[in-house]
Design a protein around this motif. Structure first.
Motif, PDB file in Angstrom:
ATOM      1  N   SER A 243       0.823  -1.211   0.000  1.00 44.12           N
ATOM      2  CA  SER A 243       0.000   0.000   0.000  1.00 44.12           C
ATOM      3  C   SER A 243       0.861   1.266   0.000  1.00 44.12           C
ATOM      4  CB  SER A 243      -0.945   0.007   1.202  1.00 44.12           C
ATOM      5  OG  SER A 243      -0.208  -0.031   2.412  1.00 44.12           O
TER       6      SER A 243
ATOM      7  N   GLU B 211       0.902   4.024  -2.975  1.00 46.23           N
ATOM      8  CA  GLU B 211       0.575   5.400  -2.611  1.00 46.23           C
ATOM      9  C   GLU B 211       1.684   6.358  -3.054  1.00 46.23           C
ATOM     10  OE1 GLU B 211       0.412   7.908   1.523  1.00 46.23           O
ATOM     11  OE2 GLU B 211      -0.544   5.933   1.525  1.00 46.23           O
TER      12      GLU B 211
ATOM     13  N   ARG C   5       1.782   6.602  -6.960  1.00 47.15           N
ATOM     14  CA  ARG C   5       0.635   7.401  -7.436  1.00 47.15           C
ATOM     15  C   ARG C   5       0.825   8.889  -7.169  1.00 47.15           C
ATOM     16  NH1 ARG C   5      -3.053   2.867  -5.133  1.00 47.15           N
ATOM     17  NH2 ARG C   5      -3.373   1.618  -7.012  1.00 47.15           N
ATOM     18  N   LYS C   6       1.528   9.208  -6.092  1.00 44.84           N
ATOM     19  CA  LYS C   6       1.783  10.609  -5.743  1.00 44.84           C
ATOM     20  C   LYS C   6       2.688  11.280  -6.779  1.00 44.84           C
ATOM     21  CE  LYS C   6       4.191  11.140  -1.970  1.00 44.84           C
ATOM     22  NZ  LYS C   6       4.687  11.358  -0.594  1.00 44.84           N
TER      23      LYS C   6
END
Length: 129
Positions: free
Chosen positions: A69, A73, A76-77
């Protein structure tokens, strides 16, 4: 460096400890070259030297072992959600098992990957004339 210039990825994941060299040296070279200076570089390493990584220009820094995760995350940032065929992430690590796991996680999340298993390709750096 050569692979990053050829592929023009949307981001690079980079390990610090590699058999053929130091990931911090690769990061420094990436930041000094105008063609790669603005690429997001996410350090993924067992070495917890975040201050050094950020001082040298890392976009983000995750210490292994990394939760799935947290990896997603972080990616994707820094990697815009796009649908064009040219978007890619370059994975750089000298451990085939680590590359396999990263590739599996990111492909399952819909990312296209370019895997650099031969880290020495990045060491063929020649300064701009």
């Amino acid at each position: 460096m050569v692979r990053a210039k050829e592929l023009r990825p949307d981001a690079i994941t980079l390990d610090v400890l590699m058999d053929n060299g130091d990931g911090f040296d690769v990061l420094t070279a990436l930041r000094k070259d105008s063609e790669t200076a603005n690429l997001p570089v996410i350090i993924l390493s067992v070495v917890d030297q975040q201050r050094v990584g950020f001082a040298l220009g890392a976009t983000d820094y995750l210490v292994k072992p990394i939760r799935k995760s947290m990896l997603l995350e972080t990616v994707r940032k820094h990697v815009p959600s796009r649908t064009d065929d040219d978007s890619a992430i370059l994975l750089v690590d000298d451990d085939p098992k680590t590359l396999e796991v990263l590739e599996e996680i990111l492909r399952a999340a819909g990312y296209e990957l370019k895997v650099s298993k031969a880290v020495r390709v990045l060491w063929r750096y020649s300064p701009p004339s």
